[in-house]
Design a protein around this motif. Structure first.
Motif, PDB file in Angstrom:
ATOM      1  N   GLY A  46       0.813  -1.206   0.000  1.00 14.64           N
ATOM      2  CA  GLY A  46       0.000   0.000   0.000  1.00 14.64           C
ATOM      3  C   GLY A  46       0.842   1.249   0.000  1.00 14.64           C
ATOM      4  N   VAL A  47       0.265   2.367   0.507  1.00 13.57           N
ATOM      5  CA  VAL A  47       0.932   3.657   0.499  1.00 13.57           C
ATOM      6  C   VAL A  47       1.732   3.836   1.770  1.00 13.57           C
ATOM      7  N   LYS A  48       2.953   4.304   1.672  1.00  9.15           N
ATOM      8  CA  LYS A  48       3.788   4.581   2.833  1.00  9.15           C
ATOM      9  C   LYS A  48       3.594   6.023   3.281  1.00  9.15           C
ATOM     10  N   VAL A  49       3.536   6.252   4.590  1.00  2.57           N
ATOM     11  CA  VAL A  49       3.439   7.601   5.139  1.00  2.57           C
ATOM     12  C   VAL A  49       4.800   8.007   5.663  1.00  2.57           C
ATOM     13  N   GLY A  50       5.147   9.271   5.432  1.00 10.97           N
ATOM     14  CA  GLY A  50       6.477   9.757   5.809  1.00 10.97           C
ATOM     15  C   GLY A  50       6.769   9.626   7.282  1.00 10.97           C
ATOM     16  N   ASN A  51       8.046   9.547   7.648  1.00  9.45           N
ATOM     17  CA  ASN A  51       8.451   9.403   9.038  1.00  9.45           C
ATOM     18  C   ASN A  51       8.323  10.722   9.783  1.00  9.45           C
ATOM     19  N   ASN A  52       8.573  10.659  11.072  1.00 11.08           N
ATOM     20  CA  ASN A  52       8.573  11.843  11.943  1.00 11.08           C
ATOM     21  C   ASN A  52       7.227  12.556  11.955  1.00 11.08           C
ATOM     22  N   ASN A  53       6.118  11.770  11.644  1.00 14.71           N
ATOM     23  CA  ASN A  53       4.790  12.348  11.689  1.00 14.71           C
ATOM     24  C   ASN A  53       4.637  13.558  10.787  1.00 14.71           C
ATOM     25  N   THR A  54       5.365  13.577   9.694  1.00 10.39           N
ATOM     26  CA  THR A  54       5.235  14.713   8.781  1.00 10.39           C
ATOM     27  C   THR A  54       3.916  14.662   8.039  1.00 10.39           C
ATOM     28  N   GLY A  55       3.329  13.450   7.877  1.00 11.16           N
ATOM     29  CA  GLY A  55       2.060  13.338   7.179  1.00 11.16           C
ATOM     30  C   GLY A  55       2.204  13.495   5.683  1.00 11.16           C
ATOM     31  N   VAL A  56       3.418  13.561   5.188  1.00 14.28           N
ATOM     32  CA  VAL A  56       3.643  13.751   3.768  1.00 14.28           C
ATOM     33  C   VAL A  56       3.815  12.381   3.107  1.00 14.28           C
ATOM     34  N   LEU A  57       3.186  12.186   1.960  1.00 12.88           N
ATOM     35  CA  LEU A  57       3.263  10.910   1.267  1.00 12.88           C
ATOM     36  C   LEU A  57       4.587  10.774   0.536  1.00 12.88           C
ATOM     37  N   ASN A  58       5.297   9.681   0.793  1.00 11.67           N
ATOM     38  CA  ASN A  58       6.540   9.395   0.086  1.00 11.67           C
ATOM     39  C   ASN A  58       6.232   8.519  -1.117  1.00 11.67           C
ATOM     40  N   LEU A  59       6.708   8.885  -2.272  1.00  8.59           N
ATOM     41  CA  LEU A  59       6.475   8.106  -3.472  1.00  8.59           C
ATOM     42  C   LEU A  59       7.454   6.943  -3.533  1.00  8.59           C
ATOM     43  N   ASP A  60       6.895   5.732  -3.578  1.00 13.56           N
ATOM     44  CA  ASP A  60       7.689   4.518  -3.725  1.00 13.56           C
ATOM     45  C   ASP A  60       7.550   4.070  -5.186  1.00 13.56           C
ATOM     46  N   HIS A  61       8.566   4.356  -5.978  1.00 10.38           N
ATOM     47  CA  HIS A  61       8.494   4.074  -7.413  1.00 10.38           C
ATOM     48  C   HIS A  61       8.249   2.596  -7.693  1.00 10.38           C
ATOM     49  N   ARG A  62       8.981   1.723  -7.013  1.00  8.36           N
ATOM     50  CA  ARG A  62       8.860   0.296  -7.288  1.00  8.36           C
ATOM     51  C   ARG A  62       7.476  -0.217  -6.944  1.00  8.36           C
ATOM     52  N   ARG A  63       6.979   0.249  -5.825  1.00 12.09           N
ATOM     53  CA  ARG A  63       5.645  -0.172  -5.403  1.00 12.09           C
ATOM     54  C   ARG A  63       4.587   0.313  -6.390  1.00 12.09           C
ATOM     55  N   SER A  64       4.734   1.528  -6.852  1.00 10.82           N
ATOM     56  CA  SER A  64       3.775   2.081  -7.808  1.00 10.82           C
ATOM     57  C   SER A  64       3.836   1.349  -9.140  1.00 10.82           C
ATOM     58  N   GLN A  65       5.020   0.968  -9.562  1.00 13.80           N
ATOM     59  CA  GLN A  65       5.162   0.228 -10.811  1.00 13.80           C
ATOM     60  C   GLN A  65       4.484  -1.141 -10.720  1.00 13.80           C
ATOM     61  N   LEU A  66       4.653  -1.802  -9.583  1.00 12.03           N
ATOM     62  CA  LEU A  66       4.008  -3.105  -9.398  1.00 12.03           C
ATOM     63  C   LEU A  66       2.493  -2.960  -9.279  1.00 12.03           C
ATOM     64  N   ASP A  67       2.036  -1.870  -8.657  1.00  7.02           N
ATOM     65  CA  ASP A  67       0.594  -1.618  -8.598  1.00  7.02           C
ATOM     66  C   ASP A  67       0.027  -1.424  -9.996  1.00  7.02           C
ATOM     67  N   LEU A  68       0.765  -0.733 -10.852  1.00  5.05           N
ATOM     68  CA  LEU A  68       0.336  -0.528 -12.233  1.00  5.05           C
ATOM     69  C   LEU A  68       0.261  -1.863 -12.967  1.00  5.05           C
ATOM     70  N   ALA A  69       1.273  -2.694 -12.801  1.00  4.76           N
ATOM     71  CA  ALA A  69       1.266  -4.018 -13.443  1.00  4.76           C
ATOM     72  C   ALA A  69       0.116  -4.872 -12.920  1.00  4.76           C
ATOM     73  N   ARG A  70      -0.133  -4.776 -11.622  1.00  3.56           N
ATOM     74  CA  ARG A  70      -1.218  -5.552 -11.018  1.00  3.56           C
ATOM     75  C   ARG A  70      -2.569  -5.089 -11.562  1.00  3.56           C
ATOM     76  N   MET A  71      -2.727  -3.804 -11.765  1.00  5.45           N
ATOM     77  CA  MET A  71      -3.967  -3.266 -12.331  1.00  5.45           C
ATOM     78  C   MET A  71      -4.191  -3.804 -13.737  1.00  5.45           C
ATOM     79  N   ILE A  72      -3.140  -3.823 -14.553  1.00  8.53           N
ATOM     80  CA  ILE A  72      -3.241  -4.329 -15.921  1.00  8.53           C
ATOM     81  C   ILE A  72      -3.620  -5.806 -15.914  1.00  8.53           C
ATOM     82  N   ILE A  73      -3.035  -6.573 -15.004  1.00 13.30           N
ATOM     83  CA  ILE A  73      -3.359  -7.999 -14.897  1.00 13.30           C
ATOM     84  C   ILE A  73      -4.817  -8.198 -14.497  1.00 13.30           C
ATOM     85  N   MET A  74      -5.247  -7.496 -13.461  1.00 12.86           N
ATOM     86  CA  MET A  74      -6.586  -7.690 -12.912  1.00 12.86           C
ATOM     87  C   MET A  74      -7.684  -7.392 -13.921  1.00 12.86           C
ATOM     88  N   HIS A  75      -7.502  -6.314 -14.698  1.00 14.29           N
ATOM     89  CA  HIS A  75      -8.578  -5.834 -15.567  1.00 14.29           C
ATOM     90  C   HIS A  75      -8.376  -6.163 -17.038  1.00 14.29           C
TER      91      HIS A  75
END
Length: 656
Positions: free
Chosen positions: A110-139
């Motif tokens: 899923g989505v990672k939340v930044g450390n130190n309670n910053t509340g800022v979303l950190n972009l995980d490129h690898r995770r997003s790429q696999l999510d994209l591949a998973r979406m293509i597979i599912m649909h």
């Protein structure tokens, strides 16, 4: 830079946040605004608004370089996991902040939340790429969609930091997901407490390429019916039976389930006869099959019904074409339709069904077309009298035969709906439906109308071949339903076999006992068993003295001690009107019937019908989606298998 009218730039040197390097703070009266130095957008500059909305704007600002954005994201503190988006206008008072809560997602990737309670979303490129591949597979999306300009614009506007991937890159990601999920399925099959049944299905493409889809069916240790696609293999339509059987055996060995196989369900075609025999002979040579493979060959019930329906369609082709052309003529012009509607009113027909031409690739639509036409039967001759151009009206004899044919269609339609009624249907649910088909065919053969009786004889000839192969396994499955047991067999067989019924019932009983004895050998509770169930199933299956082990087990039990099977059959039936889950019943009663429950797990998991619900009424083979049909065979197998494996992870999931 243009400064809004009456706005004064405020010295921002005292402001500590790094975002003020990219904004001018402007004051108008008592209201503060922040103006982006790159795109001149106006945002709230009030000290009570914080700076998170300014950071979010800089991330999305198309005129600002991405340089040092990561540095920007990792600075600053916030007290809540929210993103504050503030709209500011000089012509009105500040609009109330719109709060968007960051939802935590309980998913493996899923989505990672930044450390130190910053509340800022950190972009995980690898995770997003696999999510994209998973979406293509599912649909079932085409891999090339990632290179479409519309998709690239959408992603850039949504997240400028995401590195766009190529079709080749997303293909590699799909293969990675496939390999990971395949290992999970392999481990699950390896740990199964019971046997595995296999089904084989053919798929085709518009280009004429054919594929063989192998699916494993089993009941897991939680007594849930499962199925997993094992392979999706390209085959030659003219491939010899020996080659096809070896292809299946190779798949079984790679998955290490050849020793666990219980049955094989395949289409009811004569072309598969040699293929099934070769596989059964190989497994019997290694003593992998129970009852010497007597229950191994299972022909699909739904495909058998399709074969019978195709004969009905072929026999009634001339009459059906008359009806089809009649409806086309009525619907061909508005004037004819209006005239026909007037006649319907005059004749006094009160029908809610509408006339429509059928879809020749969906036999249930032909059934509905004929049903509707019969409702308007009295109106067509009247139309013929008033319209000399209408000359294809069916005769009275045609209508009589059409009524009989439609009743046959409706019967098979109702039976097919039973097959499609539940998502996971166990093998105990088929026996009474198939017996009803048998009895109906007997009744149709005795009709005085030669047209119907000759058609029924043709249908019964094909059905009898299916009945010889599959009636025994279906009868045993029905016996393992606590609402029916032997009584259901004893109810149907006299109607089907007449005076020969007692002998046929004895065949079922003897097979039931032999199957029970075979399972008792592998039970850790058997009198001679010294090892665990998993160990004994491997060692005994390789032992040539398996029959001696069965003899020891049978003779070691006292004559006064009843087996699981005896106790089960002698106890009263579970009330039939009570809606129960048969698998849940066996799960609860497993301690009481330890050996019989092993047998129930293997029998109830057999796919008596393998046709998917969405293709139940199709008249042709299952067709592959166009966007995947031109892929390399290895990639296609990875996509088809992965889609099946991960679909259960997302069932019922909603991110609304």
């Amino acid at each position: 830079m243009e400064i809004p009218e009456e706005g004064v730039i405020v010295n921002s040197s005292r402001l500590k946040s790094v975002v003020w390097n990219d904004f001018d703070r402007v004051k108008k009266g008592e209201t503060f605004a922040a103006i982006c130095r790159h795109c001149k957008r106006i945002l709230s500059g009030s000290s009570t608004s914080g700076t998170s909305h300014l950071r979010n704007h800089l991330i999305r600002c198309r005129r600002r370089s991405n340089h040092d954005i990561t540095q920007l994201l990792t600075r600053g503190k916030r007290k809540q996991n929210t993103l504050a988006i503030t709209s500011f206008s000089y012509n009105q008072s500040p609009i109330k902040n719109e709060i968007v809560t960051v939802a935590s997602m309980n998913m493996e990737e899923g989505v990672k939340v930044g450390n130190n309670n910053t509340g800022v979303l950190n972009l995980d490129h690898r995770r997003s790429q696999l999510d994209l591949a998973r979406m293509i597979i599912m649909h079932g999306y085409p891999l090339g969609m990632v290179e479409d300009i519309g998709f690239k614009i959408f992603v850039r506007n949504l997240q400028p930091l995401f590195d766009l991937v190529t079709a080749s890159g997303v293909e590699d990601d799909c293969i990675e997901i496939y390999n990971k999920e395949r290992q999970k399925v392999y481990e699950e099959l390896d740990k199964l407490p019971g046997k595995v049944s296999l089904s084989a299905d053919r798929w085709s493409t518009n280009g004429g390429t054919e594929y063989l889809c192998l699916i494993a069916h089993y009941i897991d240790d939680s007594w849930e019916l499962k199925k997993k696609i094992l392979n999706f293999l390209v085959i030659d339509p003219d491939q010899a039976e020996e080659t096809l059987s070896e292809l299946i055996m190779t798949s079984l060995r790679k998955w290490d389930i050849d020793r666990k196989l219980f049955s094989l369900t395949i289409d009811n075609r004569a072309t598969y006869e040699k293929t099934v025999c070769r596989i059964r002979d190989q497994l019997c040579q290694h003593r992998f099959l129970m009852c010497e493979g007597q229950l191994f060959d299972v022909r699909c019930a739904a495909s058998t019904v399709k074969l019978l329906v195709q004969d009905v369609l072929e026999t009634s082709r001339e009459i059906t074409n008359k009806v089809r052309e009649t409806i086309r003529y009525v619907k061909g012009s508005q004037a004819t339709q209006e005239k026909f509607n007037e006649i319907v009113q005059l004749v006094g027909i009160n029908c809610q069904k509408s006339l429509s031409v059928d879809n020749p690739f969906q036999w249930n639509s032909t059934c509905m077309m004929l049903e509707a036409a019969l409702e308007y039967k009295e109106a067509f001759p009247q139309l013929q009298e008033h319209d000399p151009g209408f000359s294809m009206c069916p005769s009275d004899i045609d209508w009589d035969r059409l009524r009989a044919i439609t009743s046959i269609f409706k019967f098979f339609h109702e039976v097919s709906n039973v097959f499609a009624g539940r998502k996971h249907i166990t093998s105990n649910s088929y026996f009474n439906e198939i017996c009803d088909i048998h009895l109906q065919l007997i009744g149709w053969c005795q009709k005085s109308d030669e047209f119907i009786s000759s058609l029924a004889l043709k249908l019964k000839s094909k059905f009898d071949e299916y009945w010889k192969k599959c009636s025994l396994i279906m009868a045993i499955a029905a016996i393992l339903d606590p609402r029916y047991k032997m009584q259901l067999v004893e109810y149907y067989y006299p109607q089907i076999y007449g005076d020969s019924a007692p002998d046929c019932i004895d065949i079922v009983k003897n097979c039931m006992k032999a199957l029970y004895s075979g399972h008792a050998i592998y039970s850790p509770l058997s009198a001679h068993g010294q090892s665990s169930a998993s160990e004994s199933s491997v060692s005994i299956v390789k032992d040539k003295l398996t029959g001696f082990d069965r003899f020891l087990h049978e003779t070691s039990v006292s004559q006064n001690t009843k087996s699981d099977l005896d106790k089960y059959l002698e106890e009263p039936l579970f009330p039939r009107k009570n809606v129960i889950s048969v698998l849940n019943w066996w799960k609860v009663h497993e301690p009481r019937y330890p050996v019989l429950s092993m047998m129930a797990r293997n029998i109830l998991g057999i796919p008596i019908s393998k046709v998917a619900v969405e293709s139940l009424f199709d008249t042709g083979e299952r067709a592959l989606d166009h966007c995947w049909s031109t892929m390399k065979s290895d990639t296609l197998q990875a996509l088809m298998c992965s889609r099946d494996w991960i679909s259960s992870d997302f069932e019922g999931l909603s991110l609304d």
